[in-house]
Design a protein around this motif. Sequence first.
Motif, PDB file in Angstrom:
ATOM      1  N   MET A  39       1.201  -1.340  -0.085  1.00  6.52           N
ATOM      2  CA  MET A  39      -0.326   0.337  -0.108  1.00  6.52           C
ATOM      3  C   MET A  39       1.074   1.387  -0.228  1.00  6.52           C
ATOM      4  O   MET A  39       0.837   1.924  -0.505  1.00  6.52           O
ATOM      5  N   LEU A  40       2.278   1.653   1.324  1.00 14.43           N
ATOM      6  CA  LEU A  40       2.962   2.411   0.808  1.00 14.43           C
ATOM      7  C   LEU A  40       3.361   3.039  -0.308  1.00 14.43           C
ATOM      8  O   LEU A  40       3.460   3.680  -0.970  1.00 14.43           O
ATOM      9  N   SER A  41       3.872   1.290  -1.441  1.00 11.19           N
ATOM     10  CA  SER A  41       4.564   1.375  -2.397  1.00 11.19           C
ATOM     11  C   SER A  41       3.136   2.170  -3.764  1.00 11.19           C
ATOM     12  O   SER A  41       3.624   3.222  -4.742  1.00 11.19           O
ATOM     13  N   LEU A  42       2.194   1.530  -3.639  1.00 11.61           N
ATOM     14  CA  LEU A  42       1.172   2.211  -4.139  1.00 11.61           C
ATOM     15  C   LEU A  42       0.721   3.395  -4.341  1.00 11.61           C
ATOM     16  O   LEU A  42       0.392   4.497  -4.626  1.00 11.61           O
ATOM     17  N   ALA A  43       0.997   3.698  -2.779  1.00  9.45           N
ATOM     18  CA  ALA A  43       0.432   4.996  -2.273  1.00  9.45           C
ATOM     19  C   ALA A  43       0.974   6.010  -3.331  1.00  9.45           C
ATOM     20  O   ALA A  43       0.880   7.060  -3.358  1.00  9.45           O
ATOM     21  N   VAL A 235      -9.643   6.068 -15.563  1.00 10.32           N
ATOM     22  CA  VAL A 235      -9.600   4.408 -13.932  1.00 10.32           C
ATOM     23  C   VAL A 235      -8.649   3.201 -15.099  1.00 10.32           C
ATOM     24  O   VAL A 235      -8.707   2.033 -14.796  1.00 10.32           O
ATOM     25  N   THR A 236      -9.785   3.702 -16.277  1.00 13.04           N
ATOM     26  CA  THR A 236      -9.388   2.303 -16.850  1.00 13.04           C
ATOM     27  C   THR A 236      -8.319   2.119 -17.422  1.00 13.04           C
ATOM     28  O   THR A 236      -8.071   0.657 -17.857  1.00 13.04           O
ATOM     29  N   PHE A 237      -7.390   2.580 -18.031  1.00 12.66           N
ATOM     30  CA  PHE A 237      -6.170   2.456 -18.470  1.00 12.66           C
ATOM     31  C   PHE A 237      -5.101   2.218 -17.591  1.00 12.66           C
ATOM     32  O   PHE A 237      -4.788   1.179 -17.978  1.00 12.66           O
ATOM     33  N   TYR A 238      -5.115   2.649 -16.383  1.00 10.55           N
ATOM     34  CA  TYR A 238      -4.466   2.339 -15.647  1.00 10.55           C
ATOM     35  C   TYR A 238      -4.813   0.982 -14.862  1.00 10.55           C
ATOM     36  O   TYR A 238      -3.918   0.220 -14.232  1.00 10.55           O
ATOM     37  N   MET A 239      -6.626   0.501 -14.488  1.00  2.07           N
ATOM     38  CA  MET A 239      -7.047  -1.014 -14.480  1.00  2.07           C
ATOM     39  C   MET A 239      -6.074  -1.699 -15.012  1.00  2.07           C
ATOM     40  O   MET A 239      -6.367  -3.005 -14.698  1.00  2.07           O
ATOM     41  N   ILE A 240      -5.958  -2.122 -16.758  1.00  2.00           N
ATOM     42  CA  ILE A 240      -5.674  -2.667 -17.067  1.00  2.00           C
ATOM     43  C   ILE A 240      -4.454  -3.383 -17.642  1.00  2.00           C
ATOM     44  O   ILE A 240      -3.715  -3.603 -18.279  1.00  2.00           O
ATOM     45  N   THR A 241      -3.491  -1.956 -17.519  1.00  2.00           N
ATOM     46  CA  THR A 241      -2.303  -1.531 -17.264  1.00  2.00           C
ATOM     47  C   THR A 241      -1.190  -2.166 -16.369  1.00  2.00           C
ATOM     48  O   THR A 241      -0.804  -3.544 -15.517  1.00  2.00           O
ATOM     49  N   ALA A 242      -1.205  -0.584 -15.893  1.00  2.00           N
ATOM     50  CA  ALA A 242      -0.206  -0.736 -14.047  1.00  2.00           C
ATOM     51  C   ALA A 242      -0.056  -1.746 -13.266  1.00  2.00           C
ATOM     52  O   ALA A 242       0.074  -2.857 -12.393  1.00  2.00           O
ATOM     53  N   TYR A 243      -2.113  -2.197 -13.173  1.00  2.00           N
ATOM     54  CA  TYR A 243      -2.851  -2.958 -12.199  1.00  2.00           C
ATOM     55  C   TYR A 243      -2.526  -4.527 -12.301  1.00  2.00           C
ATOM     56  O   TYR A 243      -2.483  -5.036 -11.663  1.00  2.00           O
ATOM     57  N   THR A 244      -2.509  -4.559 -13.845  1.00  2.00           N
ATOM     58  CA  THR A 244      -2.998  -5.914 -14.128  1.00  2.00           C
ATOM     59  C   THR A 244      -2.039  -6.657 -13.531  1.00  2.00           C
ATOM     60  O   THR A 244      -1.744  -8.142 -13.464  1.00  2.00           O
ATOM     61  N   PRO A 368      -4.362   1.350  -8.745  1.00  2.00           N
ATOM     62  CA  PRO A 368      -4.102   0.375  -8.017  1.00  2.00           C
ATOM     63  C   PRO A 368      -3.870   0.343  -6.777  1.00  2.00           C
ATOM     64  O   PRO A 368      -4.727  -0.840  -6.007  1.00  2.00           O
ATOM     65  N   ALA A 369      -3.842   1.592  -6.470  1.00  2.00           N
ATOM     66  CA  ALA A 369      -4.068   1.340  -4.522  1.00  2.00           C
ATOM     67  C   ALA A 369      -5.544   1.022  -4.169  1.00  2.00           C
ATOM     68  O   ALA A 369      -5.909   0.901  -2.599  1.00  2.00           O
ATOM     69  N   ILE A 370      -6.257   2.008  -4.320  1.00  2.00           N
ATOM     70  CA  ILE A 370      -7.894   1.755  -4.404  1.00  2.00           C
ATOM     71  C   ILE A 370      -8.268   0.388  -4.242  1.00  2.00           C
ATOM     72  O   ILE A 370      -9.162  -0.326  -3.202  1.00  2.00           O
ATOM     73  N   CYS A 371      -8.364   0.129  -6.045  1.00  2.00           N
ATOM     74  CA  CYS A 371      -8.828  -1.049  -5.731  1.00  2.00           C
ATOM     75  C   CYS A 371      -8.199  -2.967  -5.394  1.00  2.00           C
ATOM     76  O   CYS A 371      -8.907  -3.477  -4.385  1.00  2.00           O
ATOM     77  N   THR A 372      -6.687  -2.324  -4.399  1.00  2.00           N
ATOM     78  CA  THR A 372      -6.003  -3.000  -3.398  1.00  2.00           C
ATOM     79  C   THR A 372      -6.664  -2.934  -2.473  1.00  2.00           C
ATOM     80  O   THR A 372      -7.444  -4.097  -1.715  1.00  2.00           O
ATOM     81  N   TRP A 373      -7.190  -1.892  -1.852  1.00  2.00           N
ATOM     82  CA  TRP A 373      -7.986  -1.537  -0.623  1.00  2.00           C
ATOM     83  C   TRP A 373      -9.418  -2.067  -0.314  1.00  2.00           C
ATOM     84  O   TRP A 373      -9.422  -2.674   0.100  1.00  2.00           O
ATOM     85  N   TRP A 387     -15.274   0.139  -9.558  1.00  2.00           N
ATOM     86  CA  TRP A 387     -14.791   1.202  -9.494  1.00  2.00           C
ATOM     87  C   TRP A 387     -14.902   1.499 -11.096  1.00  2.00           C
ATOM     88  O   TRP A 387     -15.168   2.634 -11.297  1.00  2.00           O
ATOM     89  N   LEU A 388     -14.320   1.084 -11.687  1.00  2.00           N
ATOM     90  CA  LEU A 388     -14.144   1.623 -13.617  1.00  2.00           C
ATOM     91  C   LEU A 388     -16.320   1.168 -12.907  1.00  2.00           C
ATOM     92  O   LEU A 388     -16.710   2.338 -14.651  1.00  2.00           O
ATOM     93  N   SER A 389     -17.377   1.621 -12.801  1.00  2.00           N
ATOM     94  CA  SER A 389     -18.540   1.068 -13.475  1.00  2.00           C
ATOM     95  C   SER A 389     -18.809   2.456 -13.195  1.00  2.00           C
ATOM     96  O   SER A 389     -19.699   3.243 -13.704  1.00  2.00           O
ATOM     97  N   PHE A 390     -18.477   2.836 -11.814  1.00  3.36           N
ATOM     98  CA  PHE A 390     -18.895   4.159 -10.903  1.00  3.36           C
ATOM     99  C   PHE A 390     -17.610   5.741 -12.146  1.00  3.36           C
ATOM    100  O   PHE A 390     -18.381   6.708 -12.538  1.00  3.36           O
ATOM    101  N   ALA A 391     -16.363   5.233 -12.437  1.00  5.53           N
ATOM    102  CA  ALA A 391     -16.453   5.966 -13.763  1.00  5.53           C
ATOM    103  C   ALA A 391     -16.337   5.682 -14.959  1.00  5.53           C
ATOM    104  O   ALA A 391     -16.983   7.274 -15.831  1.00  5.53           O
TER     105      ALA A 391
END
Length: 418
Positions: A39-43, A235-244, A368-373, A387-391
């Motif tokens: 979480m510290l790394s993602l924050a 939101v979509t971009f960072y979810m399907i790339t950095a967070y995957t 990434p941090a929000i989804c992990t949390w 989260w993606l639906s909200f966006a």
Amino acid sequence: VRVSSGNFLEMYDFMVYGYYATAIAKAFFPTGNEFSSLMLSLATFGAGFLMRPLGALVLGAYADRHGRRKGLILTLALMSFGTLSIACLPGYSTIGLFAPVLILIGRLVQGFSAGMELGGVSVYLAEIATPGHRGFYCSWQSGSQQCAVIFAAVLGVGVSLWLSPRQTSDWGWRIPLIAGCAIIPFLFAIRRSLVETEEFLARKHRASVAEIMTTLAANWRIVGLGMMLSTMTTVTFYMITAYTPTFGQTALHLASIDNLTVTMCVGVSNLIWLPVMGALSDRLGRRPLLIAFSVLSLVSAYPALLWLVSAPSFARLLMVELWLSVLFGGYNGAMVPFLAEIMPANVRAAGFSIAFSLATAVFGGFTPAICTWLIHETGNRAVPGLWLSFAAAMGLAAVFLTRKAESGFGEYSEGLGA
């Protein structure tokens, strides 16, 4: 290629950090608790995005005052510092608390420069586009980011094949960052060869910083709607790339090489869909595509994630991510030119950059941090879909709130010409 080169470096740096967030957590944020370190790394990853609005305001005003070319060269210089800082910095075991502090400073500088980079590139491409092809031209701003996703993922797969998981975690994660540093001189060489856009040179009056700030304040509704429009994209971009890679490893327990391979395929898919959808928005208009793909995201994101987590596998992760890639490409291909078109011409770089940076700082960058949390708190591994639906709901609302009837320049813009 010349104008998008810095955008490539910016996204490459963020992608590598996102891919190796777990290893970076071990190197710079050791707490004795795996979740806390991550979480510290993602924050810290997200903290860079907090500087984007400030960078958009300061550097965007500079580009509107002194020119697109000078602004893009300045952002590349600042981004290079951020990339070098994390690639060469010793870990916590060597320099103690200085390590996480210096990593944070590097992220903040990187975020400050990135605040104008994306907007500056998008505006430059919009201003050099040939008549009737603005959507296609603007799509290559995000296209350069997909090249960064692919390049970073290919290096990541190579590192995974060459090194053991322990070696990768200990020091192998630095290899892609060092590779990024090696291409910085080349990027400077090609970006310095840029010429200023004819639209900017033809402008008789170049607003002062005070005039730019006044115009932005007067058009705060447009900036706010631009932020809402950009939320779906970021939101979509960072979810399907950095967070995957992190999601695949920590939530689905899939092999690292599988996660990076999926991410590489997503980058290729994005690179295909973005120019196709940008060109389609030139023919059909921006609004139909924005509405269609935000609605599809709203209704399909959570069910797709539920299906994935019910039986995690490489094949299912690939199918879900490629579907989300279609949604991203369709929406973003129309959104970038749409956002450039609704901004007043004399503050186009600053207005675009601030709107997009706010969306990234508040929503997208912390995905990434929000989804992990959210997964940790709810125990529901499919919750990133909500989260993606909200966006998507924010993007859909913004489309209806913007009073723009056709593709091309709307009532808010002075226009870029015929």
